[in-house]
Design an enzyme around this catalytic site. Structure first.
Site, mmCIF file in Angstrom:
data_model
loop_
_atom_site.group_PDB
_atom_site.id
_atom_site.type_symbol
_atom_site.label_atom_id
_atom_site.label_comp_id
_atom_site.label_asym_id
_atom_site.label_seq_id
_atom_site.Cartn_x
_atom_site.Cartn_y
_atom_site.Cartn_z
ATOM 1 N N ASP A 247 -5.115 -0.090 -0.088
ATOM 2 C CA ASP A 247 -5.752 -0.728 0.941
ATOM 3 C C ASP A 247 -6.770 -1.725 0.758
ATOM 4 O OD1 ASP A 247 -7.134 1.338 0.968
ATOM 5 O OD2 ASP A 247 -7.614 1.537 3.087
ATOM 6 N N ARG B 154 0.793 -1.173 0.110
ATOM 7 C CA ARG B 154 -0.026 -0.061 0.066
ATOM 8 C C ARG B 154 0.934 1.251 0.131
ATOM 9 N NH1 ARG B 154 -4.108 2.419 4.807
ATOM 10 N NH2 ARG B 154 -5.106 3.845 3.376
ATOM 11 N N HIS B 155 0.481 2.233 -0.622
ATOM 12 C CA HIS B 155 0.933 3.628 -0.414
ATOM 13 C C HIS B 155 1.229 3.897 1.123
ATOM 14 C CE1 HIS B 155 -2.651 5.583 0.756
ATOM 15 N NE2 HIS B 155 -3.155 4.878 -0.301
#
EC number: 3.1.3.8
Length: 515
Positions: free
Chosen positions: A408, A128-129
């Site tokens: 997410d 995820r970022h």
């Protein structure tokens, strides 16, 4: 930020030549104003969305040595966010913010180190970022709430006085300095774990096309290169490439759910919000009463309580120093545990195994994983992009290392398609369950900011005929594999692991997407 412009500008130029206009779409905003999933412009009613051509994706040369703004200008100086441990300060609170938790290393019941006598032959990260500001719609809502408090409240109770002078300054959608730092540290950690493979082959990098995801991929490679240079004590290695796949309506992108109509806007689009509403009615009532007492003149609905609690994680991850926001101290550890569970229900029933079509959203990605693990062409008719996956330039099969970057919600669907939480029973919407009771499933344990899923392949023993073993780690926690006769270390033989992914190999329930 210049780095982002370097990546995004070529994509926009390419997109102008196609029938799809590129427009970054949010992926972390699960619901619309009506309570369903916000899918404006995100789905395509055709069973097979238009295949994305090579011109609609950018295969970019990525220089490893870049200029990066970091808190204190160093990636590892913050003791709350180190390559080894992740965000550990105030853990009792910060580890209970669901998907808004900063990354932390989840304790593993099984030893996560490479077993003695084994050597790794393959590793893939799906990440995820990093930590970000709220999405645009939420940042507007939070700001309006603060303005209303200032205009309505007649007094501030003990501990609430800071709100009188609090000014809402959070941005929208972009990575925070902490978020950038998390991803640099993730790259450092990835290199240190897989340096034997990295010394032979740099990872092939893909990113879903939203700004914060592309930036996160760049920050990750910055950290990987930093660790590589420190290890080798030599000049920078050759450039590598990053494939950026835009998030646009009708685009086949396994790292961005948007094609399945029944899931995006049909009857399954409100399963998660319905589950959350049921639990919110259980845990927010006493909080609402306390807030109203300490902020007289205001009333708080269940959703307003949750939004007020959101101000704690978002102000914390936006802090230049990583300091815990004073909003966090307005709630007890038990209430933060309830908040974490509320967010967990949103992921489980919104995008994961609790939603009839949740795991199906991750099928395309899992079939790409199978192709990489077995070095065979991708076999999928769901969300994969046959043009990109059919080219050695945009979907190589001979690499030992791969790094993919997404959101997410998409990672939650992938975990569902992998079946790693298949033994977890449906989560209660009436009472909080701990991760120990859910088989290790929690939003904070699976998809915090900077979350990472490692899939490893290894060979053990001296014999050349030994079959490769597969293992999955979620935020450093070994998740014992299900349905493939996992050994005491949570691993399965490659062949049995692939066999256990029959749901994904059969396309999941994709045929129900357009009914």
């Amino acid at each position: 930020m210049e780095l982002t412009n370097m990546i995004i500008a070529p994509i926009n130029a390419l997109m102008a030549t196609t029938s799809h206009k590129y427009s970054p779409l949010g992926n972390d905003e699960p619901t619309s104003a009506s309570g369903g999933r916000d899918t404006t412009g995100q789905h395509h009613r055709n069973r097979r969305a238009l295949k994305f051509t090579m011109a609609a994706a950018a295969l970019l040369t990525l220089g490893y040595v870049t200029t990066l703004f970091l808190r204190g200008a160093h990636a590892t100086t913050n003791p709350c966010d180190t390559p080894e441990d992740g965000f550990q300060c105030n853990a009792a609170t910060t580890h209970s913010w669901g998907q808004y938790s900063p990354f932390f290393s989840v304790p593993s019941e099984l030893d996560a180190s490479v077993p003695a006598g084994c050597h790794l032959t393959f590793a893939q990260i799906l990440s995820r970022h990093g930590a970000r500001d709220p999405t645009a719609s939420k940042t507007a809502s939070y700001n309006a709430s603060i303005v209303k408090i200032h205009n309505t409240v007649t007094a501030y109770g003990a501990g609430y006085e800071f709100i009188k002078d609090y000014q809402y300054t959070l941005g929208a959608d972009q990575l925070t300095a902490l978020g950038q730092e998390q991803m640099v540290n993730s790259g450092i950690k990835f290199y240190n774990r897989y340096k034997a493979l990295a010394s032979k082959s740099l990872p092939f990098v893909r990113a879903s096309g939203q700004d914060r995801v592309v930036q996160s991929a760049q920050n990750f490679t910055q950290g990987l290169n930093q660790a590589l240079l420190a290890d080798r004590k030599c000049r920078a290695p050759a450039n590598t490439t990053m494939l950026v796949i835009p998030e646009a309506a009708g685009v086949n992108n396994t790292m961005n759910h948007n094609l399945c109509t029944a899931f995006e806007s049909g009857k399954y689009s409100t399963v998660g919000s319905t589950a959350q509403a049921a639990f919110a009615a259980v845990f927010t009532t006493p909080i609402a009463a306390r807030l109203a007492t300490n902020l007289p003149g205001m009333t708080f609905s269940a959703s307003a309580v949750v939004s007020f609690m959101d101000l704690c994680p978002f102000n914390t991850v936006a802090s230049p120093t990583g300091a815990l926001s004073p909003f966090c101290g307005l709630f007890t550890p038990a209430e933060w545990a309830d908040y974490d569970y509320y967010q967990t229900l949103g992921k489980w029933y919104g995008y994961g195994p609790g939603n009839p079509l949740g795991p199906t959203q991750g099928v395309g990605y899992v079939n790409e994983l199978i192709a990489r693990l077995t070095r065979t062409p991708v076999n999928d008719s769901t969300s994969t992009n046959s043009t990109l996956d059919g080219s050695a330039a945009t979907f190589p099969l001979e690499r030992a290392l791969y790094a993919d970057f997404s959101h997410d919600n998409d990672m939650t669907g992938v975990l569902g398609a992998l079946g790693v939480y298949a033994a977890t029973k449906p989560l209660s919407t009436a009472a909080r369950q701990s991760p120990a009771e859910t088989g290790g499933y929690a939003a904070s344990w699976t998809v915090p900011f900077g979350a990472r899923i490692y899939v490893e392949k290894m060979v053990c023993g001296g014999g050349g005929s030994a079959e490769e073993m597969v293992r999955v780690l979620v935020n450093d926690r070994v998740v014992p594999l299900v349905g493939c006769n996992a050994d005491a270390l949570g691993r399965c033989a490659l062949g049995k692991f692939v066999d256990s992914l029959a749901f994904a190999r059969a396309g999941g329930l994709w045929s129900q997407c357009f009914v």
